[in-house]
Design a protein around this motif. Structure first.
Motif, PDB file in Angstrom:
ATOM      1  N   ASP A 178      -4.811   5.736 -18.253  1.00  9.97           N
ATOM      2  CA  ASP A 178      -3.754   4.717 -18.311  1.00  9.97           C
ATOM      3  C   ASP A 178      -4.257   3.424 -17.666  1.00  9.97           C
ATOM      4  O   ASP A 178      -4.583   3.394 -16.470  1.00  9.97           O
ATOM      5  N   VAL A 179      -4.311   2.350 -18.443  1.00  2.00           N
ATOM      6  CA  VAL A 179      -4.815   1.073 -17.941  1.00  2.00           C
ATOM      7  C   VAL A 179      -3.924   0.530 -16.826  1.00  2.00           C
ATOM      8  O   VAL A 179      -4.424  -0.020 -15.837  1.00  2.00           O
ATOM      9  N   TRP A 180      -2.617   0.674 -16.946  1.00  2.00           N
ATOM     10  CA  TRP A 180      -1.689   0.164 -15.921  1.00  2.00           C
ATOM     11  C   TRP A 180      -1.936   0.861 -14.587  1.00  2.00           C
ATOM     12  O   TRP A 180      -1.955   0.221 -13.540  1.00  2.00           O
ATOM     13  N   VAL A 181      -2.154   2.180 -14.627  1.00  2.47           N
ATOM     14  CA  VAL A 181      -2.394   2.942 -13.403  1.00  2.47           C
ATOM     15  C   VAL A 181      -3.678   2.469 -12.730  1.00  2.47           C
ATOM     16  O   VAL A 181      -3.717   2.229 -11.509  1.00  2.47           O
ATOM     17  N   TRP A 182      -4.732   2.287 -13.504  1.00  3.10           N
ATOM     18  CA  TRP A 182      -5.998   1.827 -12.937  1.00  3.10           C
ATOM     19  C   TRP A 182      -5.879   0.409 -12.391  1.00  3.10           C
ATOM     20  O   TRP A 182      -6.488   0.083 -11.360  1.00  3.10           O
ATOM     21  N   THR A 183      -5.100  -0.415 -13.051  1.00  2.00           N
ATOM     22  CA  THR A 183      -4.906  -1.779 -12.564  1.00  2.00           C
ATOM     23  C   THR A 183      -4.241  -1.781 -11.200  1.00  2.00           C
ATOM     24  O   THR A 183      -4.654  -2.510 -10.286  1.00  2.00           O
ATOM     25  N   GLN A 184      -3.201  -0.951 -11.036  1.00  2.00           N
ATOM     26  CA  GLN A 184      -2.517  -0.856  -9.753  1.00  2.00           C
ATOM     27  C   GLN A 184      -3.456  -0.361  -8.659  1.00  2.00           C
ATOM     28  O   GLN A 184      -3.471  -0.884  -7.537  1.00  2.00           O
ATOM     29  N   LEU A 185      -4.254   0.650  -8.990  1.00  2.00           N
ATOM     30  CA  LEU A 185      -5.162   1.235  -8.011  1.00  2.00           C
ATOM     31  C   LEU A 185      -6.204   0.220  -7.546  1.00  2.00           C
ATOM     32  O   LEU A 185      -6.465   0.069  -6.342  1.00  2.00           O
ATOM     33  N   LEU A 186      -6.810  -0.499  -8.486  1.00  2.00           N
ATOM     34  CA  LEU A 186      -7.860  -1.453  -8.143  1.00  2.00           C
ATOM     35  C   LEU A 186      -7.290  -2.663  -7.402  1.00  2.00           C
ATOM     36  O   LEU A 186      -7.937  -3.199  -6.488  1.00  2.00           O
TER      37      LEU A 186
ATOM     38  N   ASN B 149       0.810  -1.209   0.000  1.00  2.00           N
ATOM     39  CA  ASN B 149       0.000   0.000   0.000  1.00  2.00           C
ATOM     40  C   ASN B 149       0.849   1.268   0.000  1.00  2.00           C
ATOM     41  O   ASN B 149       0.474   2.266  -0.632  1.00  2.00           O
ATOM     42  N   VAL B 150       1.993   1.246   0.685  1.00  2.00           N
ATOM     43  CA  VAL B 150       2.807   2.466   0.806  1.00  2.00           C
ATOM     44  C   VAL B 150       3.385   2.896  -0.546  1.00  2.00           C
ATOM     45  O   VAL B 150       3.109   4.019  -1.004  1.00  2.00           O
ATOM     46  N   PRO B 151       4.184   2.064  -1.230  1.00  2.00           N
ATOM     47  CA  PRO B 151       4.745   2.533  -2.503  1.00  2.00           C
ATOM     48  C   PRO B 151       3.707   2.692  -3.606  1.00  2.00           C
ATOM     49  O   PRO B 151       3.819   3.604  -4.429  1.00  2.00           O
ATOM     50  N   VAL B 152       2.680   1.820  -3.636  1.00  2.00           N
ATOM     51  CA  VAL B 152       1.655   1.946  -4.678  1.00  2.00           C
ATOM     52  C   VAL B 152       0.907   3.263  -4.520  1.00  2.00           C
ATOM     53  O   VAL B 152       0.645   3.970  -5.503  1.00  2.00           O
ATOM     54  N   SER B 153       0.563   3.622  -3.271  1.00  2.00           N
ATOM     55  CA  SER B 153      -0.106   4.897  -3.040  1.00  2.00           C
ATOM     56  C   SER B 153       0.771   6.063  -3.478  1.00  2.00           C
ATOM     57  O   SER B 153       0.288   7.040  -4.066  1.00  2.00           O
ATOM     58  N   LYS B 154       2.064   5.963  -3.210  1.00  2.00           N
ATOM     59  CA  LYS B 154       2.991   7.018  -3.615  1.00  2.00           C
ATOM     60  C   LYS B 154       2.993   7.186  -5.129  1.00  2.00           C
ATOM     61  O   LYS B 154       2.939   8.315  -5.642  1.00  2.00           O
ATOM     62  N   VAL B 155       3.014   6.080  -5.850  1.00  2.00           N
ATOM     63  CA  VAL B 155       3.003   6.140  -7.312  1.00  2.00           C
ATOM     64  C   VAL B 155       1.656   6.639  -7.823  1.00  2.00           C
ATOM     65  O   VAL B 155       1.580   7.458  -8.744  1.00  2.00           O
ATOM     66  N   MET B 156       0.555   6.166  -7.242  1.00  2.00           N
ATOM     67  CA  MET B 156      -0.770   6.571  -7.695  1.00  2.00           C
ATOM     68  C   MET B 156      -1.009   8.067  -7.507  1.00  2.00           C
ATOM     69  O   MET B 156      -1.743   8.688  -8.277  1.00  2.00           O
ATOM     70  N   LEU B 157      -0.377   8.659  -6.487  1.00  2.00           N
ATOM     71  CA  LEU B 157      -0.560  10.085  -6.229  1.00  2.00           C
ATOM     72  C   LEU B 157       0.110  10.955  -7.286  1.00  2.00           C
ATOM     73  O   LEU B 157      -0.105  12.164  -7.316  1.00  2.00           O
ATOM     74  N   GLN B 158       0.894  10.338  -8.140  1.00  2.00           N
ATOM     75  CA  GLN B 158       1.437  11.069  -9.287  1.00  2.00           C
ATOM     76  C   GLN B 158       0.381  11.239 -10.383  1.00  2.00           C
ATOM     77  O   GLN B 158       0.546  12.055 -11.293  1.00  2.00           O
ATOM     78  N   HIS B 159      -0.696  10.475 -10.282  1.00  2.00           N
ATOM     79  CA  HIS B 159      -1.745  10.502 -11.300  1.00  2.00           C
ATOM     80  C   HIS B 159      -3.099  10.967 -10.762  1.00  2.00           C
ATOM     81  O   HIS B 159      -3.900  11.517 -11.521  1.00  2.00           O
ATOM     82  N   PHE B 160      -3.363  10.717  -9.482  1.00  2.00           N
ATOM     83  CA  PHE B 160      -4.660  11.040  -8.884  1.00  2.00           C
ATOM     84  C   PHE B 160      -4.480  12.039  -7.749  1.00  2.00           C
ATOM     85  O   PHE B 160      -3.423  12.093  -7.109  1.00  2.00           O
TER      86      PHE B 160
ATOM     87  N   ARG C  50      -8.865  16.943  -9.334  1.00  2.00           N
ATOM     88  CA  ARG C  50      -9.171  16.448 -10.665  1.00  2.00           C
ATOM     89  C   ARG C  50     -10.036  15.193 -10.572  1.00  2.00           C
ATOM     90  O   ARG C  50      -9.905  14.407  -9.638  1.00  2.00           O
ATOM     91  N   SER C  51     -10.878  15.012 -11.545  1.00  2.00           N
ATOM     92  CA  SER C  51     -11.678  13.795 -11.595  1.00  2.00           C
ATOM     93  C   SER C  51     -10.764  12.593 -11.810  1.00  2.00           C
ATOM     94  O   SER C  51      -9.876  12.633 -12.671  1.00  2.00           O
ATOM     95  N   PRO C  52     -10.953  11.518 -11.059  1.00  2.00           N
ATOM     96  CA  PRO C  52     -10.097  10.336 -11.265  1.00  2.00           C
ATOM     97  C   PRO C  52     -10.304   9.708 -12.631  1.00  2.00           C
ATOM     98  O   PRO C  52      -9.407   9.029 -13.145  1.00  2.00           O
ATOM     99  N   PHE C  53     -11.457   9.956 -13.246  1.00  2.00           N
ATOM    100  CA  PHE C  53     -11.758   9.344 -14.542  1.00  2.00           C
ATOM    101  C   PHE C  53     -11.068  10.070 -15.696  1.00  2.00           C
ATOM    102  O   PHE C  53     -11.175   9.640 -16.847  1.00  2.00           O
TER     103      PHE C  53
END
Length: 309
Positions: free
Chosen positions: A225-233, A29-40, A218-221
């Protein structure tokens, strides 16, 4: 010597496997959240994660206990408050990750049980566990080593500033955990997790819509990027939903005292996951994390010794 039956052995091996899963999923959860915050942005991302977690928990709950288990009987006031605490923790923790070095955030998390112990003391009046003073000293020493890395380390800074926020968020999670046990009658732990997550979703979605409407998020939608959404889900399903469920399995079979030892796998796996995402540790992060971890292990060892006596 007492013989352990095959059924008991299978029972315990299942508990060990469950706690390893907790370490793996919560650690990611820690590194994935860090990466996801670059997009969301924080709140919209959490709204999506919470929605996914609720759907996952509801499906598992129906399969395990039937459709009637989805009924909420905790009362409106408690329903709203327990979700407010859970969603508040999610927001505070994720903001801390946003301004943290992910490996340092993982390292300081080993002191989470100390924050939890202090919170329980304040809320319930229970005495500190044996060895708390020594554990606190070791944990502060580990934190000093991490801070020294920011001053003297080479390369990336050891501390990003949000690590203390990540650590202190454990206090809110502890209060939530106490209320989750006190406010329900005979509901299963799976049902409690579902109810709290559903209430948290009720807070997250309106806040997310409001922030997007006024232009503060920003709206998450907008992310395609499919890879980003895959990581988030994936982190929503395995960390937010199933991680909590498997924690309940381990705690029920091993007891909370023993299971808490296994939770120290979370920072270990968080560092490994962080390395997989390109965040490499330095010597200050490794040594500081180990010193802080030794404090928690010492406190838990003293607690187990006192329980035996």
């Amino acid at each position: 010597m007492t013989q352990i039956s095959g059924r008991d052995r299978h029972h315990m091996l299942g508990a060990f496997a469950a706690m390893v899963f907790v370490g793996l999923s919560w650690g990611a959860n820690v590194p994935v959240s860090k990466v996801m915050l670059q997009h969301f942005d924080v709140v919209p991302m959490l709204a999506v994660r919470t929605l996914t977690a609720v759907a996952t928990l509801a499906m598992v709950l129906v399969l395990a206990e039937g459709v009637s288990s989805l009924r909420i009987e905790v009362g409106l006031k408690r329903f709203l408050l327990i979700g407010l605490m859970m969603s508040g923790f999610f927001v505070i923790f994720t903001i801390g990750i946003r301004f943290s070095n992910p490996i340092s955030a993982a390292a300081v998390q080993v002191a989470g049980p100390l924050v939890a112990a202090a919170t329980v003391r304040l809320v319930t009046g229970m005495r500190f566990d044996p060895g708390f003073g020594v554990a606190l000293a070791l944990t502060l020493s580990g934190g000093a080593i991490l801070a020294a890395g920011s001053l003297f380390g080479q390369g990336a800074l050891t501390l990003g500033g949000g690590e203390i926020v990540v650590l202190l968020s454990n206090a809110l999670w502890t209060v939530y955990s106490l209320k989750a046990q006190a406010w329900f009658d005979r509901a299963s732990q799976l049902h409690r997790a579902y109810v709290a997550s559903l209430s948290a979703l009720g807070w997250m979605v309106p806040l997310s819509l409001a922030l997007v409407a006024i232009g503060w998020a920003r709206s998450p939608f907008a992310v395609t990027d499919v890879w980003v959404w895959t990581q988030l889900l994936l982190v929503a399903v395995f960390a937010s939903a199933m991680g909590a469920y498997f924690w309940n399995i381990g705690a029920s079979r091993l007891g909370v005292a023993i299971a808490s030892l296994w939770v120290n796998l979370v920072p270990f796996f968080a560092v490994l996951w962080s390395m997989a995402y390109g965040f490499m540790p330095n010597v200050y992060q490794i040594v500081g994390g180990l010193v802080a971890l030794s404090g928690v292990v010492y406190m838990q060892w003293r607690k187990l010794q006192s329980m035996k006596r």
